[in-house]
Design an enzyme around this catalytic site. Structure first.
Site, PDB file in Angstrom:
ATOM      1  N   LYS A  60     -50.476  27.698   0.693  1.00 14.22           N
ATOM      2  CA  LYS A  60     -50.699  27.834   2.130  1.00 14.22           C
ATOM      3  C   LYS A  60     -49.369  27.967   2.856  1.00 14.22           C
ATOM      4  CE  LYS A  60     -51.110  24.864   5.446  1.00 14.22           C
ATOM      5  NZ  LYS A  60     -50.334  25.634   6.434  1.00 14.22           N
ATOM      6  N   GLU A  68     -40.515  18.130  -1.092  1.00 13.95           N
ATOM      7  CA  GLU A  68     -39.188  18.584  -0.638  1.00 13.95           C
ATOM      8  C   GLU A  68     -39.201  18.425   0.875  1.00 13.95           C
ATOM      9  OE1 GLU A  68     -36.834  19.443  -2.605  1.00 13.95           O
ATOM     10  OE2 GLU A  68     -37.883  19.785  -4.479  1.00 13.95           O
ATOM     11  N   CYS A  87     -33.479  22.642   6.106  1.00 15.90           N
ATOM     12  CA  CYS A  87     -33.655  21.252   5.671  1.00 15.90           C
ATOM     13  C   CYS A  87     -32.323  20.616   5.298  1.00 15.90           C
ATOM     14  CB  CYS A  87     -34.613  21.204   4.497  1.00 15.90           C
ATOM     15  SG  CYS A  87     -34.156  22.313   3.163  1.00 15.90           S
ATOM     16  N   GLU A 137     -33.633  14.188  12.195  1.00 17.36           N
ATOM     17  CA  GLU A 137     -33.470  15.593  11.858  1.00 17.36           C
ATOM     18  C   GLU A 137     -33.836  16.411  13.110  1.00 17.36           C
ATOM     19  OE1 GLU A 137     -36.439  17.437   9.329  1.00 17.36           O
ATOM     20  OE2 GLU A 137     -34.851  18.445   8.223  1.00 17.36           O
TER      21      GLU A 137
HETATM   22  P1  NAD Z   1     -44.488  20.350   8.631  1.00 17.80           P
HETATM   23  O1  NAD Z   1     -44.417  19.165   7.725  1.00 17.80           O
HETATM   24  O2  NAD Z   1     -44.991  20.168   9.981  1.00 17.80           O
HETATM   25  O3  NAD Z   1     -45.411  21.467   7.970  1.00 17.80           O
HETATM   26  C1  NAD Z   1     -45.183  21.946   6.681  1.00 17.80           C
HETATM   27  C2  NAD Z   1     -46.473  22.506   6.145  1.00 17.80           C
HETATM   28  O4  NAD Z   1     -47.423  21.459   6.006  1.00 17.80           O
HETATM   29  C3  NAD Z   1     -47.126  23.547   7.029  1.00 17.80           C
HETATM   30  O5  NAD Z   1     -47.664  24.550   6.196  1.00 17.80           O
HETATM   31  C4  NAD Z   1     -48.245  22.777   7.717  1.00 17.80           C
HETATM   32  O6  NAD Z   1     -49.334  23.573   8.093  1.00 17.80           O
HETATM   33  C5  NAD Z   1     -48.644  21.798   6.640  1.00 17.80           C
HETATM   34  N1  NAD Z   1     -49.259  20.561   7.116  1.00 17.80           N
HETATM   35  C6  NAD Z   1     -49.102  19.953   8.321  1.00 17.80           C
HETATM   36  N2  NAD Z   1     -49.816  18.808   8.354  1.00 17.80           N
HETATM   37  C7  NAD Z   1     -50.403  18.690   7.146  1.00 17.80           C
HETATM   38  C8  NAD Z   1     -51.242  17.699   6.559  1.00 17.80           C
HETATM   39  N3  NAD Z   1     -51.622  16.613   7.223  1.00 17.80           N
HETATM   40  N4  NAD Z   1     -51.652  17.881   5.293  1.00 17.80           N
HETATM   41  C9  NAD Z   1     -51.258  18.958   4.594  1.00 17.80           C
HETATM   42  N5  NAD Z   1     -50.484  19.924   5.095  1.00 17.80           N
HETATM   43  C10 NAD Z   1     -50.049  19.789   6.349  1.00 17.80           C
HETATM   44  O7  NAD Z   1     -43.038  20.979   8.568  1.00 17.80           O
HETATM   45  P2  NAD Z   1     -42.510  22.277   9.316  1.00 17.80           P
HETATM   46  O8  NAD Z   1     -42.280  21.925  10.727  1.00 17.80           O
HETATM   47  O9  NAD Z   1     -43.359  23.452   9.001  1.00 17.80           O
HETATM   48  O10 NAD Z   1     -41.130  22.523   8.545  1.00 17.80           O
HETATM   49  C11 NAD Z   1     -39.974  21.862   8.860  1.00 17.80           C
HETATM   50  C12 NAD Z   1     -39.710  20.737   7.881  1.00 17.80           C
HETATM   51  O11 NAD Z   1     -39.638  21.244   6.543  1.00 17.80           O
HETATM   52  C13 NAD Z   1     -38.367  20.093   8.148  1.00 17.80           C
HETATM   53  O12 NAD Z   1     -38.497  18.705   8.119  1.00 17.80           O
HETATM   54  C14 NAD Z   1     -37.517  20.590   6.979  1.00 17.80           C
HETATM   55  O13 NAD Z   1     -36.443  19.759   6.671  1.00 17.80           O
HETATM   56  C15 NAD Z   1     -38.507  20.686   5.887  1.00 17.80           C
HETATM   57  N6  NAD Z   1     -38.034  21.574   4.796  1.00 17.80           N
HETATM   58  C16 NAD Z   1     -37.613  21.024   3.623  1.00 17.80           C
HETATM   59  C17 NAD Z   1     -37.119  21.838   2.590  1.00 17.80           C
HETATM   60  C18 NAD Z   1     -36.644  21.239   1.280  1.00 17.80           C
HETATM   61  O14 NAD Z   1     -36.517  21.977   0.318  1.00 17.80           O
HETATM   62  N7  NAD Z   1     -36.381  19.946   1.200  1.00 17.80           N
HETATM   63  C19 NAD Z   1     -37.053  23.217   2.783  1.00 17.80           C
HETATM   64  C20 NAD Z   1     -37.473  23.752   3.997  1.00 17.80           C
HETATM   65  C21 NAD Z   1     -37.967  22.913   5.001  1.00 17.80           C
END
Ligand code: NAD
Length: 790
Positions: free
Chosen positions: A192, A266, A300, A397
């Site tokens: 997804k 991650e 991230c 962050e």
């Molecule tokens: P987010 O956690 O809001 O969403 C990530 C994904 O999870 C989206 O696809 C979203 O639809 C889904 N999601 C949201 N709520 C959910 C739930 N309750 N159950 C299952 N899925 C759910 O994050 P974001 O705002 O899309 O991305 C930014 C974050 O991602 C930042 O914190 C960043 O640091 C992190 N990130 C980490 C890495 C890494 O490799 N460590 C890489 C890229 C981004």
């Protein structure tokens, strides 16, 4: 302006990337049928759609099918149906499919880059030169792993159907990081994408159609948190791989507790960018631009905390400001743009809110004097100085173009400041003194360290975090293990311990009464509550008593384990010798231990002696492997080597099972110790005397105080305390299913690494329950990038 005037002005002219192909692609597609399930395009069962818009203008790009639980059911059903054939296909077949995907992506490289930029807002230079080529490299690299599976991962097979959830900041790259290793391992996937950025995943699904990916092997479902949650809890999925915020990561950790699903997380970061006074300052400034302003800081591992040595701070900050003034903010499709818009208005508001709060808490926020485009979600690059370690800009962050700056006086202070965060994803160290840089790197609690560089990634090098940045790695060998599983020989089902009536009758001819204490910080200590637990012999009479440990005892034991520096800092050779010595001393008392086993478990003398001998042999094994389970050196396609170091996880809690009580205990504690972890062990609740009898063996074997701590008592209760304790980094659980599930759910505080038998023990005498399978759990892989050349 004539040519000469233009030449003298040296101003940038507009250099827009053409978008006509991307617009044509957008116009030609029916996005109301954007779910790619079982090789066909489907509308969402509930008929819902969501909108994706262009961050540089706010204009609508598409209304995309919004999957609900029924669509996730269909996708999982398709992935399950496709699994047997795909996992049984030859590794060469899978390799060819991965290679075909990589090549097909190469043919559409420009379209991918433009679509990514339009949908996400990132500058075209980044999507064109970094995101898309790296995504392609991932597929081509993993074609090799697919073919080398039997050679490099003997005894392992794909984990099954995988649910993958990704964020919006690197939509295509995160997709590649997820899908490539899964397919190489023989898994099928339901992925997804994030709801802000669905487009390149749709183009990727088209590539799958053309590259001969069998139907149902890759399913891509568009949607939001509801679809994500349906994936997480779906019983037909064997592994969840999530990239996103720590907040959602914790929800997922809880939701999967006790399900037996494999999990990798991650998550977010607050990475330090450390500049020592002997650094090449101009290079460090360029690195910093890349570290924090790449993708508008929506990275991230962004180097969002600048730690600069006091003596050079003013000069360095002055250089940074000059450089910031030259960053070009503008249309992301312009090839000269450095800073594009943030992904969405909500993200822009969030960043603004955090900057305002940081300023309220005392930070001085500086921005260059640049005009923002009239539309779009732009935020100027921002430099916050005078930031105290507790300031929100130093702790949270931001996920935007905001740099928090602090100074340090000496190396120790730099390390302390760098580690003063609940995250642990990455760090950059800038110094021309390689000794200093490589002295600092291992002391930073982060999964990736860049020496004199930043944001370097490669498919061959693992990437992932410590602490609340999550667990598991993507890329490299360690990334493949996330999608593989080995069948460990199972032991008995572990039943919840019943608190039975305490045996009171002393055995005939019992020695003088002795109550075993706890073993904490190298000393035998009384339990805090001053209660004890009577332990019955096989024949029901009293065999002895042990201390009934409680929450306070676990806290003391964890504190002792944390305070023990001598063990993690000892050389591997040193640890090896201590483990050999333990084996030697145990062998000197083999008969006594065998007799104890007979007394407690009712085993025959022969079987008991066998278990003691196997325990000694196991200690010998880990003594020998302590200096052999080493990291690797990678040679990524860059002028750098990457040292994949094996580091101890830290303080590891171990809840040992009842079956084979001596061998089980040693099989768990020895590998953890061998890799330099310090241990808080809760021995078998039924047969703890085998562990308490070890106190003297440990005392005579030069084990430093605090390296191993033993707290006897009720396993379920003590497991819960260990799970909640934020200074425990890893927890290995061989307890009943309910205790395991509860402990997994309770572990979210610091996202500790959990290894749970889910209510099942192992056959500790088997060869598979020893060696690499356990050593892998006893280490974190830290990738240290070291560049070379002028
Ligand atoms: P987010 O956690 O809001 O969403 C990530 C994904 O999870 C989206 O696809 C979203 O639809 C889904 N999601 C949201 N709520 C959910 C739930 N309750 N159950 C299952 N899925 C759910 O994050 P974001 O705002 O899309 O991305 C930014 C974050 O991602 C930042 O914190 C960043 O640091 C992190 N990130 C980490 C890495 C890494 O490799 N460590 C890489 C890229 C981004």
């Amino acid at each position: 302006m004539n040519i000469l005037e233009r030449y003298h002005a040296m101003e940038y002219g507009p250099a827009p990337e053409a978008r006509n192909e991307a617009d044509a692609w957008l116009a030609a597609r029916d996005f109301s049928k954007a779910l790619f399930i079982d090789g066909t395009w489907k509308a969402a069962g509930g008929g819902k759609t969501f909108e994706t818009s262009e961050p540089s203008s706010g204009k609508l790009l598409a209304k995309v099918s919004d999957a609900g639980a029924v669509d996730i059911d269909a996708a999982v059903a398709a992935a399950s149906k496709a699994l047997p054939k795909w996992s049984a296909s030859s590794s060469y077949t899978r390799a060819k499919v991965l290679y075909a995907i990589g090549r097909a992506m190469q043919r559409h490289q420009r379209l991918f880059a433009v679509l990514e930029t339009i949908d996400n807002g990132k500058p075209i230079r980044e999507s064109r030169d970094i995101d898309v080529p790296l995504a392609i490299r991932h597929f081509i690299h993993h074609a090799g792993w697919a073919q080398a599976l039997d050679r490099d991962f003997p005894g392992q097979k794909g984990v099954g159907v995988v649910g993958q959830i990704i964020p919006w900041n690197f939509p295509l790259l995160m997709l590649a990081w997820k899908i490539a290793p899964a397919l190489a391992a023989g898994c099928t996937v339901v992925l997804k994408p994030a709801e802000f950025t669905p487009l390149t995943a749709i183009l990727f699904a088209e590539i799958c159609e053309r590259a001969g990916v069998p139907k149902g092997v890759v399913n891509i479902v568009q949607g939001g948190p509801e679809a994500g949650a349906a994936i997480v809890k779906h019983p037909g999925i064997q592994k969840i791989a999530f990239t996103g915020s720590s907040e959602v990561g914790k929800i997922i950790r809880k939701a999967t507790a006790g399900s037996g699903k494999k999990l990798s997380l991650e998550l977010g970061g607050k990475s330090a960018f450390i500049v020592f006074e002997d650094a090449d300052l101009d290079s460090a400034v360029e690195g910093l631009v890349d570290g924090i302003w790449f993708n508008q800081g929506q990275v991230c591992c962004a180097g969002s905390r600048l730690l600069v040595q006091e003596g050079i701070a003013d000069a360095f900050i002055a250089k940074v400001k000059v450089r910031m003034s030259r960053l070009r903010v503008g249309s992301p499709l312009d090839k000269n743009t450095d800073i594009g818009p943030l992904v969405d208005l909500t993200q822009l508001d969030r960043v603004k809110g955090l900057v305002a709060e940081g300023a309220k808490q005392g930070a001085v926020c500086w921005q260059p004097d640049a005009a923002l485009p009239s539309s779009g979600y732009y935020h100027l690059p921002t430099l916050a100085t005078g930031v105290s370690p507790a300031n929100i800009l130093a702790q949270e962050e931001v996920f935007g173009p905001v740099l928090a700056t602090m100074t340090f006086r000496n190396t120790e202070e730099a390390i302390e400041l760098a580690n003063n965060t609940r995250y642990g994803l990455a760090a950059s160290v800038w110094s021309e003194n390689v000794n200093l840089a490589l002295h600092v790197a291992p002391q930073l609690k982060a999964g990736v360290i860049w020496v004199n560089g930043t944001n370097m990634f490669d498919a061959a090098c693992g990437f992932g975090g410590y602490r609340e940045s999550g667990f598991g790695r993507e890329g490299g060998r360690e990334g493949m293990f996330e999608y593989l599983t080995a069948k460990l020989p199972l032991g008995p089902v572990i039943k919840p311990a019943t608190v039975s009536a305490q045996p009171v009758e002393q055995a005939d001819g019992a020695p003088i009464d002795r109550t075993a204490k706890l073993f904490i910080g190298g000393k035998q200590t009384r339990p805090d509550g001053n209660y004890s637990l009577a332990i019955a012999a096989a024949k029901g009479k009293l065999a002895g008593e042990v201390g009934l440990g409680n929450r306070k005892d676990i806290r003391d034991a964890v504190a002792a384990a944390r305070a023990c520096k001598a063990w993690p800092e000892a050389t591997a050779y040193n640890r090896s010798q201590v483990l050999y010595y333990l084996a030697e001393n145990l062998s000197g008392r083999a008969e006594e231990f065998a007799a104890r086993l007979v007394q407690l478990t009712g085993a025959t003398a022969k079987a008991a002696r066998e278990e003691v001998d196997q325990s000694i042999e196991r200690l010998f094994l880990y003594a020998g492997l302590a200096d052999k389970f080493e990291g690797r050196v990678h040679q990524p396609p860059a002028r750098a080597v990457t040292l994949a170091l094996h580091e101890p996880v830290g303080v590891v809690g171990i809840v040992a099972p009842d079956n084979q009580p001596l061998l089980g205990f040693i099989s768990l504690v020895a590998p953890a110790l061998a890799m330099g972890n310090t241990v808080v062990a809760v021995p078998s609740e039924r047969y703890p005397l085998l562990a308490t009898d070890l106190y003297q063996v440990i005392e005579y074997s030069d084990v430093p105080a605090g390296a191993i701590n033993i707290v006897t008592g009720r396993s379920a209760e003590l497991a819960g305390v260990l799970a909640k304790h934020n200074d425990v980094d890893g927890l290995w659980l061989f307890a009943d299913a309910e205790t395991c599930a509860k402990a997994e759910a309770a572990s979210v505080g610091n996202l500790k690494r959990i290894w749970s038998g889910n209510g099942r023990s192992l056959d500790w005498a088997s060869e598979e329950a020893a060696g690499d399978a356990l050593l892998r759990r006893a280490v974190e892989v830290k990738n240290v990038w070291v560049p070379y050349g002028d």
